[in-house]
Design an enzyme around this catalytic site. Structure first.
Site, short mmCIF file in Angstrom:
data_model
loop_
_atom_site.label_atom_id
_atom_site.label_comp_id
_atom_site.label_asym_id
_atom_site.label_seq_id
_atom_site.Cartn_x
_atom_site.Cartn_y
_atom_site.Cartn_z
N HIS A 282 0.83 -1.22 0.00
CA HIS A 282 0.00 0.00 0.00
C HIS A 282 0.87 1.27 0.00
O HIS A 282 0.52 2.27 0.63
CB HIS A 282 -0.94 0.01 1.22
CG HIS A 282 -2.01 -1.04 1.15
ND1 HIS A 282 -3.18 -0.86 0.45
CD2 HIS A 282 -2.07 -2.28 1.69
CE1 HIS A 282 -3.94 -1.95 0.58
NE2 HIS A 282 -3.27 -2.83 1.30
N ASP A 342 -0.64 -5.12 6.12
CA ASP A 342 -1.59 -6.05 5.49
C ASP A 342 -1.38 -6.11 3.98
O ASP A 342 -0.76 -5.24 3.37
CB ASP A 342 -3.03 -5.62 5.79
CG ASP A 342 -3.36 -4.27 5.16
OD1 ASP A 342 -2.51 -3.37 5.20
OD2 ASP A 342 -4.49 -4.12 4.64
N GLU A 343 -1.93 -7.16 3.39
CA GLU A 343 -2.06 -7.32 1.93
C GLU A 343 -0.76 -7.04 1.17
O GLU A 343 -0.75 -6.24 0.24
CB GLU A 343 -3.19 -6.41 1.41
CG GLU A 343 -4.56 -6.77 1.95
CD GLU A 343 -5.66 -5.92 1.36
OE1 GLU A 343 -6.73 -6.47 1.05
OE2 GLU A 343 -5.48 -4.69 1.22
N VAL A 344 0.30 -7.68 1.56
CA VAL A 344 1.58 -7.51 0.85
C VAL A 344 1.62 -8.50 -0.31
O VAL A 344 1.56 -9.72 -0.11
CB VAL A 344 2.77 -7.72 1.80
CG1 VAL A 344 4.08 -7.52 1.05
CG2 VAL A 344 2.67 -6.78 2.98
#
Length: 545
Positions: A282, A342-344
């Site tokens: 992100h 998160d969400e790597v």
């Protein structure tokens, strides 16, 4: 008889027949047009207090009413006195249109006039709210007197908010019934995440949101300030981050003065401001103003011109992060900062030969979660080394991937099945927040607030010690489809359902009772200038936008 006349006569006869079957009392109950609007309570608080005993004995509250401190005072308390007075007595557009009813005259004749609310603080005011703040208060109104005891300044603010809600208006007169309240929140962390990266939201609208939070006794503004899409945070140490990464470096940024104003506004409402700077994923918008920070992605043996997560192999990465977060923690006074995690997406790391060589050197093999763990551990060590920081908040993936964290880390659970995740994280001895069931950006037709209201944070398998580690939760409004035009009505009053779940006792589960009080709370917010959308079907407020 013509067809048009026949239809007219039939319609009149049908209307007469229908009305003849409905008593005058029933007509009054059904309201305008024969339809039943959503019922509202009158002078009922939101969220519902822990102990709430009220009677039908009215007391008149006139505009000469005063708030008086009896022990300690400070600027926060004085400011909230002014705020509460305004919330109670602000002019009504509808009163002049209504004749005074007989019931109102009887109420006025029976009422004792209350002239003041005496406020007692148990100790001196604190400067900023914290996770450990005591928000307990007691409020008693009887025999023409009113007294509020705040166990801290923050408890006094919550009590003043409750007092403003139990004062109700009938035909232009203000009343409060004899009442006794003993109240404190069930959970210490009652948050709302707003995302200002995907769409920029003006400072004034963020302050309106803080007003709504205070009206619902929420106490943490989780400010997801930057993300892939834009970098509106204006850093003095790295000004190029917003100059290159914001949608517009002049119009779509939060200056240091803007941020300080928002923090101060929140402080006066007893609300913490916790910023989130999510990494290593992100972070696309970071890369525009900080060359070399992100990982170049490869197609075969050549870079393809795109970039992935932060490059965790470079010493310069951690030098930048140390300087950047030193500035952040000096600006934001809360002892916690949200570090994301998160969400790597590992695909870019996998494509980069320098990254794969580093993986081999470190003995990580092909397990890229170990590389994420390496990055996050370095970041957590950096932020944890700052004297002003007692801890940090992270998304659940950091723990899921095996990163060792400090004992006072707070883990935010956002994925399903959340009961299993809550059980897992608390079994590690870590404090936990729940947000999975409170993603407000997922909207649906009808009373979708019911599902928020019925989500129980402690509904997981665990010991009493594990459940004591649940600090509370957060409603989340992600910004793909909201901006300044609709973020307030889409967020409120739906977030109110989350607010009551996190404040009120676990036994408070009556949807019908909640529906009437939430309808009144919605109208109350509209009267205060907060554009809260309809929540329970057809109905009306005396004050309309």
């Amino acid at each position: 008889m013509t067809l048009r006349l026949s239809i007219f006569v039939f319609a009149v006869l049908f209307a007469f027949s229908a009305s003849a079957d409905v008593s005058s009392d029933e007509k009054a109950r059904l309201g305008r047009g024969g339809f039943n609007p959503t019922k509202k309570s009158l002078g009922a608080p939101w969220p519902k207090p822990e102990v709430y005993i009220t009677s039908s004995t009215p007391n008149l509250v006139t505009p000469q009413f005063m708030f008086r401190y009896k022990t300690f005072t400070c600027d926060i308390l004085q400011n909230y006195f002014d705020r509460t007075y305004k919330n109670i007595f602000q002019p009504s557009r509808s009163v002049a249109l209504k004749p005074r009813r007989k019931s109102s005259r009887r109420r006025l004749q029976a009422a004792t006039t209350i002239t003041s609310l005496d406020v007692y603080l148990e100790g001196p005011c604190e400067t900023y709210p914290s996770l450990e703040s005591n928000e307990k208060y007691s409020l008693e109104i009887s025999d023409g007197t009113a007294a509020l005891v705040g166990y801290s300044i923050w408890g006094a603010l919550r009590g003043l908010e409750t007092f403003s809600q139990i004062v109700y208006q009938v035909d232009g007169q203000f009343f409060v019934n004899d009442t006794r309240i003993d109240d404190s929140p069930r959970f210490a962390h009652r948050g709302l995440l707003l995302d200002t990266s995907r769409h920029f939201i003006r400072k004034e609208i963020l302050m309106t949101n803080l007003d709504a939070m205070a009206a619902n006794k929420m106490n943490v503004f989780h400010w997801h300030i930057v993300d892939d899409q834009s970098f509106p945070y204006q850093s003095l140490v790295f000004p190029q981050l917003s100059e290159q990464g914001a949608y517009d470096p002049y119009l779509h940024v939060y200056s240091r003065a803007d941020i300080m104003e928002i923090i101060e506004y929140a402080r006066n409402l007893g609300i913490r401001v916790v910023p989130e700077f999510d990494s290593p994923g992100h972070t696309e918008s970071w890369g525009f103003g900080q060359p070399g920070l992100l990982t170049p992605c490869y197609s075969g043996v050549q870079p393809d011109g795109t970039y992935g997560p932060v490059d965790p192999t470079k010493n310069t990465t951690y030098q930048f992060l140390k300087s950047f977060f030193q500035e952040v923690v000096k600006l934001f006074p809360d002892t916690y900062v949200h570090l994301g995690g998160d969400e790597v997406d590992f695909s870019c790391w996998k494509s980069n030969p320098i990254i794969t060589a580093f993986m081999s050197q470190m003995g990580f093999g092909t397990d890229y979660s170990k590389l994420e763990q390496y990055y996050m551990q370095n970041l957590l060590d950096i932020v944890g080394s700052f004297a002003s920081q007692n801890g940090y908040i992270i998304w659940q993936e950091v723990v899921d991937n095996g990163v060792t964290v400090k004992p006072d880390t707070v883990v935010e659970v956002w994925k399903d099945p959340h009961p299993e995740e809550m059980s897992k994280v608390t079994a590690l001895g870590l404090r936990t927040l729940l947000s999975t069931c409170w993603y407000l950006n997922y909207i649906s037709y009808g009373d979708d607030w019911h599902s928020y209201y019925q989500c129980e944070p402690l509904a997981f398998n665990g010991t009493a010690q594990q459940k004591a580690l649940v600090m509370g939760g957060e409603a989340c409004m992600w910004g793909e489809y909201v901006d300044g035009t609709n973020v307030i009505p889409r967020t409120w009053p739906r977030t109110g359902a989350v607010a009551e779940r996190l404040w009120s006792p676990v036994t408070q589960t009556d949807i019908n009772d909640a529906s009437m009080r939430l309808e009144e709370q919605r109208c109350r917010m509209i009267r205060r200038g907060i554009n809260a959308e309809p929540i329970s079907g057809s109905g009306y407020c005396d004050e309309e936008i």
